[in-house]
Design a protein around this motif. Structure first.
Motif, PDB file in Angstrom:
ATOM      1  N   ALA A 215       0.827  -1.212   0.000  1.00 53.80           N
ATOM      2  CA  ALA A 215       0.000   0.000   0.000  1.00 53.80           C
ATOM      3  C   ALA A 215       0.858   1.258   0.000  1.00 53.80           C
ATOM      4  O   ALA A 215       0.570   2.221  -0.724  1.00 53.80           O
ATOM      5  CB  ALA A 215      -0.927  -0.008   1.206  1.00 53.80           C
ATOM      6  N   VAL A 216       1.909   1.283   0.792  1.00 53.92           N
ATOM      7  CA  VAL A 216       2.803   2.446   0.842  1.00 53.92           C
ATOM      8  C   VAL A 216       3.517   2.621  -0.495  1.00 53.92           C
ATOM      9  O   VAL A 216       3.641   3.735  -1.004  1.00 53.92           O
ATOM     10  CB  VAL A 216       3.803   2.311   2.004  1.00 53.92           C
ATOM     11  CG1 VAL A 216       4.892   3.350   1.919  1.00 53.92           C
ATOM     12  CG2 VAL A 216       3.086   2.408   3.330  1.00 53.92           C
ATOM     13  N   THR A 217       3.951   1.516  -1.096  1.00 51.04           N
ATOM     14  CA  THR A 217       4.605   1.587  -2.399  1.00 51.04           C
ATOM     15  C   THR A 217       3.645   2.093  -3.466  1.00 51.04           C
ATOM     16  O   THR A 217       4.009   2.938  -4.295  1.00 51.04           O
ATOM     17  CB  THR A 217       5.154   0.201  -2.791  1.00 51.04           C
ATOM     18  OG1 THR A 217       6.032  -0.255  -1.756  1.00 51.04           O
ATOM     19  CG2 THR A 217       5.877   0.239  -4.106  1.00 51.04           C
ATOM     20  N   ALA A 218       2.421   1.593  -3.449  1.00 57.25           N
ATOM     21  CA  ALA A 218       1.425   2.054  -4.416  1.00 57.25           C
ATOM     22  C   ALA A 218       1.134   3.536  -4.238  1.00 57.25           C
ATOM     23  O   ALA A 218       0.969   4.274  -5.222  1.00 57.25           O
ATOM     24  CB  ALA A 218       0.142   1.239  -4.266  1.00 57.25           C
ATOM     25  N   LYS A 219       1.084   3.995  -3.004  1.00 58.65           N
ATOM     26  CA  LYS A 219       0.856   5.420  -2.747  1.00 58.65           C
ATOM     27  C   LYS A 219       2.000   6.261  -3.307  1.00 58.65           C
ATOM     28  O   LYS A 219       1.772   7.303  -3.920  1.00 58.65           O
ATOM     29  CB  LYS A 219       0.708   5.653  -1.245  1.00 58.65           C
ATOM     30  CG  LYS A 219       0.453   7.088  -0.878  1.00 58.65           C
ATOM     31  CD  LYS A 219       0.338   7.243   0.625  1.00 58.65           C
ATOM     32  CE  LYS A 219       0.210   8.705   1.007  1.00 58.65           C
ATOM     33  NZ  LYS A 219       0.201   8.881   2.449  1.00 58.65           N
TER      34      LYS A 219
END
Length: 184
Positions: A171-175
């Motif tokens: 999720a952090v990478t996608a953000k």
């Protein structure tokens, strides 16, 4: 005399009172409203993240809402599948509503508790490390998964912790990817 004044007002001679009518200033310029948030303490203005209370409220609310929607969707499918050929429309609707409400509550409560634990762990890790980076989020996801499944045993807690860490990392990478490559 008083009756005459009342009758004049009743005849349509009324006008609405406008306190700004004699001011030759547009209403937008009358008040100087700030365009940026105001903070009571300077430390709050320097921090570029939500406070622990805001995080707690945000993650718990988002978790409960998304869990409720997902559970209600699953309950809708289960309610439609549970209908029998001889059921009336009223009975079918009742089955669908009961299944949606039951599954929605269950999923919503579980996801809300996960959001609550994640927000608490992330805020605690930020306070201990005194820095805000990706590591805090991933470790909080890892800890949340482990804590959520701790009652099921060590192996289950380890697997859930790994899943939590991977999900939060993704999720952090996608953000970060969205921030970098999608113009908003």
């Amino acid at each position: 005399m008083e009756n005459q004044r009342i009758s004049q007002n009743d005849n349509g001679n009324r006008r609405l009172y406008n306190p700004y009518q004699d001011l030759q200033v547009p209403i937008q310029n009358l008040y100087q409203l700030p365009t940026s948030p105001e903070f009571l303490f300077q430390e709050e203005a320097v921090a570029q993240r939500r406070s622990w209370g805001e995080n707690l409220t945000y993650y718990t609310g988002i978790g409960y809402l998304s869990g409720s929607v997902a559970g209600a969707s699953k309950g809708l499918v289960a309610g439609v599948k549970a209908s029998e050929p001889g059921d009336t429309v009223k009975l079918r609707i009742n089955r669908i509503l009961n299944a949606s409400g039951h599954a929605g509550r269950n999923f919503g409560n579980r996801a809300g508790v996960i959001g609550l634990m994640y927000a608490g762990l992330e805020s605690g890790i930020v306070a201990v490390r005194d820095t805000d980076d990706v590591v805090n989020s991933v470790v909080a996801g890892l800890g949340t998964g482990m804590l959520y499944r701790a009652a099921a045993g060590v192996r289950s807690a380890a697997v859930a912790g790994a899943i939590g860490g991977v999900v939060v990392g993704a999720a952090v990478t996608a953000k970060q990817v969205l921030k970098r490559y999608v113009p908003i």
